[in-house]
Design a protein around this motif. Structure first.
Motif, mmCIF file in Angstrom:
data_model
loop_
_atom_site.group_PDB
_atom_site.id
_atom_site.type_symbol
_atom_site.label_atom_id
_atom_site.label_comp_id
_atom_site.label_asym_id
_atom_site.label_seq_id
_atom_site.Cartn_x
_atom_site.Cartn_y
_atom_site.Cartn_z
ATOM 1 N N MET A 1 -2.289 -9.899 -8.600
ATOM 2 C CA MET A 1 -1.202 -9.191 -7.748
ATOM 3 C C MET A 1 -0.481 -8.545 -8.683
ATOM 4 O O MET A 1 0.359 -8.814 -9.142
ATOM 5 C CB MET A 1 -0.680 -9.940 -6.970
ATOM 6 C CG MET A 1 0.285 -9.112 -6.029
ATOM 7 S SD MET A 1 1.065 -10.686 -4.765
ATOM 8 C CE MET A 1 1.856 -11.419 -5.696
ATOM 9 N N THR A 2 -0.229 -7.098 -8.888
ATOM 10 C CA THR A 2 0.549 -6.308 -10.033
ATOM 11 C C THR A 2 1.428 -5.623 -9.223
ATOM 12 O O THR A 2 2.204 -4.573 -10.098
ATOM 13 C CB THR A 2 -0.590 -6.384 -11.173
ATOM 14 O OG1 THR A 2 -1.505 -4.477 -10.635
ATOM 15 C CG2 THR A 2 -0.828 -6.906 -11.352
ATOM 16 N N CYS A 3 1.255 -5.099 -8.691
ATOM 17 C CA CYS A 3 2.651 -4.233 -7.745
ATOM 18 C C CYS A 3 2.514 -4.122 -6.753
ATOM 19 O O CYS A 3 1.678 -4.625 -5.859
ATOM 20 C CB CYS A 3 1.857 -2.399 -8.085
ATOM 21 S SG CYS A 3 -0.216 -1.770 -7.862
ATOM 22 N N GLY A 4 3.409 -2.794 -5.887
ATOM 23 C CA GLY A 4 3.916 -2.540 -4.744
ATOM 24 C C GLY A 4 2.157 -2.954 -3.428
ATOM 25 O O GLY A 4 1.946 -2.980 -2.375
ATOM 26 N N HIS A 5 1.054 -2.070 -3.967
ATOM 27 C CA HIS A 5 -0.452 -1.580 -3.352
ATOM 28 C C HIS A 5 -1.204 -3.122 -3.497
ATOM 29 O O HIS A 5 -0.989 -3.202 -2.455
ATOM 30 C CB HIS A 5 -0.963 -0.592 -3.704
ATOM 31 C CG HIS A 5 -2.307 -1.033 -3.076
ATOM 32 N ND1 HIS A 5 -3.858 -1.821 -3.667
ATOM 33 C CD2 HIS A 5 -2.973 -0.139 -2.488
ATOM 34 C CE1 HIS A 5 -4.340 -1.046 -3.023
ATOM 35 N NE2 HIS A 5 -3.795 -0.393 -2.570
ATOM 36 N N CYS A 6 -0.217 -3.979 -3.951
ATOM 37 C CA CYS A 6 -1.214 -5.188 -3.350
ATOM 38 C C CYS A 6 -0.528 -6.113 -3.295
ATOM 39 O O CYS A 6 -1.109 -6.662 -2.002
ATOM 40 C CB CYS A 6 -1.437 -6.027 -5.506
ATOM 41 S SG CYS A 6 -2.327 -4.815 -7.221
ATOM 42 N N GLU A 7 0.857 -5.674 -3.270
ATOM 43 C CA GLU A 7 1.128 -6.468 -2.438
ATOM 44 C C GLU A 7 1.625 -6.613 -0.607
ATOM 45 O O GLU A 7 1.518 -7.415 -0.728
ATOM 46 C CB GLU A 7 3.401 -6.668 -2.441
ATOM 47 C CG GLU A 7 3.814 -7.611 -1.281
ATOM 48 C CD GLU A 7 5.138 -7.395 -1.732
ATOM 49 O OE1 GLU A 7 5.837 -6.658 -3.408
ATOM 50 O OE2 GLU A 7 6.155 -7.359 -0.888
HETATM 51 CU CU LIG Z 1 -1.467 -2.906 -7.475
#
Ligand SMILES: [Cu+2]
Length: 65
Positions: free
Chosen positions: A9-15
């Motif tokens: 989970m590395t960015c807002g999309h992942c979140e």
């Molecule tokens: Cu992401």
């Protein structure tokens, strides 16, 4: 409270994807995401296995935190 590590989970999309997965299991869950720590805390009715399965369906591996 269930706490999971989500290493990818590395960015807002992942979140957003992970929040959606949790809500698909438990729409009233309280979801707290710590992006820098890559952890998710869930307060609600769902058990860890159901949460981890839903998050896995979005393509993210989880580990018990
Ligand atoms: Cu992401």
């Amino acid at each position: 409270m269930i706490k999971l590590n989500v290493p990818d989970m590395t960015c807002g999309h992942c979140e957003a994807a992970i929040r959606k997965a949790v809500k698909s299991v438990d729409p009233s869950a309280d979801v707290r995401v710590d992006l820098p720590a890559r952890t998710v805390e869930v307060r609600g009715e769902a058990g860890p296995d159901d949460l981890r399965a839903a998050i896995a369906a979005e393509g993210y591996v989880t580990e018990a935190a």
